[in-house]
Design a protein around this motif. Structure first.
Motif, PDB file in Angstrom:
ATOM      1  N   ARG A 148       0.813  -1.225   0.000  1.00 24.72           N
ATOM      2  CA  ARG A 148       0.000   0.000   0.000  1.00 24.72           C
ATOM      3  C   ARG A 148       0.844   1.272   0.000  1.00 24.72           C
ATOM      4  N   ASN A 149       1.779   1.382   0.929  1.00 23.68           N
ATOM      5  CA  ASN A 149       2.564   2.615   1.051  1.00 23.68           C
ATOM      6  C   ASN A 149       3.518   2.838  -0.110  1.00 23.68           C
ATOM      7  N   ASN A 150       4.007   1.773  -0.715  1.00 24.61           N
ATOM      8  CA  ASN A 150       5.002   1.878  -1.779  1.00 24.61           C
ATOM      9  C   ASN A 150       4.487   1.383  -3.126  1.00 24.61           C
ATOM     10  N   LYS A 151       3.217   1.198  -3.263  1.00 22.06           N
ATOM     11  CA  LYS A 151       2.630   0.591  -4.455  1.00 22.06           C
ATOM     12  C   LYS A 151       3.051   1.319  -5.731  1.00 22.06           C
ATOM     13  N   GLY A 152       3.528   0.532  -6.707  1.00 14.56           N
ATOM     14  CA  GLY A 152       3.873   1.065  -8.011  1.00 14.56           C
ATOM     15  C   GLY A 152       5.307   1.526  -8.171  1.00 14.56           C
ATOM     16  N   LYS A 153       6.083   1.555  -7.095  1.00 12.50           N
ATOM     17  CA  LYS A 153       7.483   1.946  -7.215  1.00 12.50           C
ATOM     18  C   LYS A 153       8.266   0.810  -7.863  1.00 12.50           C
ATOM     19  N   ILE A 154       9.311   1.168  -8.599  1.00 12.07           N
ATOM     20  CA  ILE A 154      10.171   0.176  -9.234  1.00 12.07           C
ATOM     21  C   ILE A 154      11.448   0.075  -8.412  1.00 12.07           C
ATOM     22  N   VAL A 155      11.782  -1.148  -8.022  1.00 15.22           N
ATOM     23  CA  VAL A 155      12.944  -1.371  -7.166  1.00 15.22           C
ATOM     24  C   VAL A 155      13.929  -2.325  -7.836  1.00 15.22           C
ATOM     25  N   CYS A 156      15.160  -2.263  -7.362  1.00 11.56           N
ATOM     26  CA  CYS A 156      16.228  -3.126  -7.854  1.00 11.56           C
ATOM     27  C   CYS A 156      16.819  -3.879  -6.670  1.00 11.56           C
ATOM     28  N   GLY A 157      17.005  -5.176  -6.856  1.00 11.14           N
ATOM     29  CA  GLY A 157      17.649  -5.993  -5.835  1.00 11.14           C
ATOM     30  C   GLY A 157      18.730  -6.832  -6.489  1.00 11.14           C
ATOM     31  N   ASN A 158      19.783  -7.137  -5.731  1.00  8.60           N
ATOM     32  CA  ASN A 158      20.846  -7.968  -6.297  1.00  8.60           C
ATOM     33  C   ASN A 158      21.514  -8.782  -5.210  1.00  8.60           C
ATOM     34  N   GLU A 159      22.359  -9.721  -5.669  1.00  9.45           N
ATOM     35  CA  GLU A 159      23.035 -10.583  -4.709  1.00  9.45           C
ATOM     36  C   GLU A 159      24.054  -9.789  -3.917  1.00  9.45           C
ATOM     37  N   PRO A 160      24.397 -10.184  -2.756  1.00 11.49           N
ATOM     38  CA  PRO A 160      24.051 -11.428  -2.082  1.00 11.49           C
ATOM     39  C   PRO A 160      22.774 -11.349  -1.238  1.00 11.49           C
ATOM     40  N   VAL A 161      22.238 -10.137  -1.004  1.00 10.56           N
ATOM     41  CA  VAL A 161      21.043 -10.004  -0.158  1.00 10.56           C
ATOM     42  C   VAL A 161      19.896  -9.486  -1.024  1.00 10.56           C
ATOM     43  N   TYR A 162      19.124 -10.405  -1.579  1.00  7.00           N
ATOM     44  CA  TYR A 162      18.057 -10.055  -2.513  1.00  7.00           C
ATOM     45  C   TYR A 162      16.918  -9.279  -1.862  1.00  7.00           C
ATOM     46  N   GLU A 163      16.754  -9.414  -0.555  1.00  7.93           N
ATOM     47  CA  GLU A 163      15.648  -8.748   0.129  1.00  7.93           C
ATOM     48  C   GLU A 163      15.881  -7.248   0.291  1.00  7.93           C
ATOM     49  N   GLU A 164      17.140  -6.805   0.229  1.00  9.73           N
ATOM     50  CA  GLU A 164      17.442  -5.385   0.338  1.00  9.73           C
ATOM     51  C   GLU A 164      17.338  -4.770  -1.054  1.00  9.73           C
ATOM     52  N   VAL A 165      16.410  -3.833  -1.207  1.00  8.72           N
ATOM     53  CA  VAL A 165      16.165  -3.249  -2.525  1.00  8.72           C
ATOM     54  C   VAL A 165      16.376  -1.746  -2.485  1.00  8.72           C
ATOM     55  N   SER A 166      16.614  -1.185  -3.669  1.00  8.45           N
ATOM     56  CA  SER A 166      16.735   0.260  -3.832  1.00  8.45           C
ATOM     57  C   SER A 166      15.650   0.720  -4.789  1.00  8.45           C
ATOM     58  N   VAL A 167      14.990   1.814  -4.447  1.00  7.62           N
ATOM     59  CA  VAL A 167      13.978   2.382  -5.338  1.00  7.62           C
ATOM     60  C   VAL A 167      14.704   3.084  -6.482  1.00  7.62           C
ATOM     61  N   ILE A 168      14.391   2.694  -7.718  1.00 15.36           N
ATOM     62  CA  ILE A 168      15.014   3.350  -8.868  1.00 15.36           C
ATOM     63  C   ILE A 168      14.030   4.226  -9.635  1.00 15.36           C
ATOM     64  N   ALA A 169      12.735   4.082  -9.349  1.00 16.06           N
ATOM     65  CA  ALA A 169      11.718   4.947  -9.967  1.00 16.06           C
ATOM     66  C   ALA A 169      10.482   4.967  -9.077  1.00 16.06           C
ATOM     67  N   GLU A 170       9.857   6.112  -9.016  1.00 12.51           N
ATOM     68  CA  GLU A 170       8.663   6.269  -8.183  1.00 12.51           C
ATOM     69  C   GLU A 170       7.404   5.740  -8.848  1.00 12.51           C
ATOM     70  N   SER A 171       7.462   5.514 -10.178  1.00 17.25           N
ATOM     71  CA  SER A 171       6.289   5.026 -10.903  1.00 17.25           C
ATOM     72  C   SER A 171       6.743   4.279 -12.156  1.00 17.25           C
ATOM     73  N   PRO A 172       5.869   3.454 -12.722  1.00 14.84           N
ATOM     74  CA  PRO A 172       6.219   2.774 -13.978  1.00 14.84           C
ATOM     75  C   PRO A 172       6.525   3.756 -15.110  1.00 14.84           C
TER      76      PRO A 172
END
Length: 71
Positions: free
Chosen positions: A23-47
């Motif tokens: 709900r709070n972050n709906k529609g944001k585009i994030v990037c995740g990579n190894e070794p910790v896939y659960e930690e993501v960075s927001v790269i865009a606020e919308s599609p």
């Protein structure tokens, strides 16, 4: 954070791009990579923002830093 991955890359290790579905972050585009896939960075606020920035990076006119792990 709940996400739906839509792009995977092995260019620089395993990396993915995903859309958030919480709900709070709906529609944001994030990037995740190894070794910790659960930690993501927001790269865009919308599609739409993602599409614009990604196309610019592909053309060489935008910031390639956001997408260096996949293109």
């Amino acid at each position: 954070m709940l996400i739906i991955p839509f792009l995977f890359s092995v260019k620089s290790g395993y990396t993915y791009l995903a859309s958030t579905i919480e709900r709070n972050n709906k529609g944001k585009i994030v990037c995740g990579n190894e070794p910790v896939y659960e930690e993501v960075s927001v790269i865009a606020e919308s599609p739409d923002e993602f599409k614009e920035e990604f196309l610019k990076a592909l053309k060489g006119t935008g910031s390639p830093d956001k997408f260096r792990l996949i293109i």
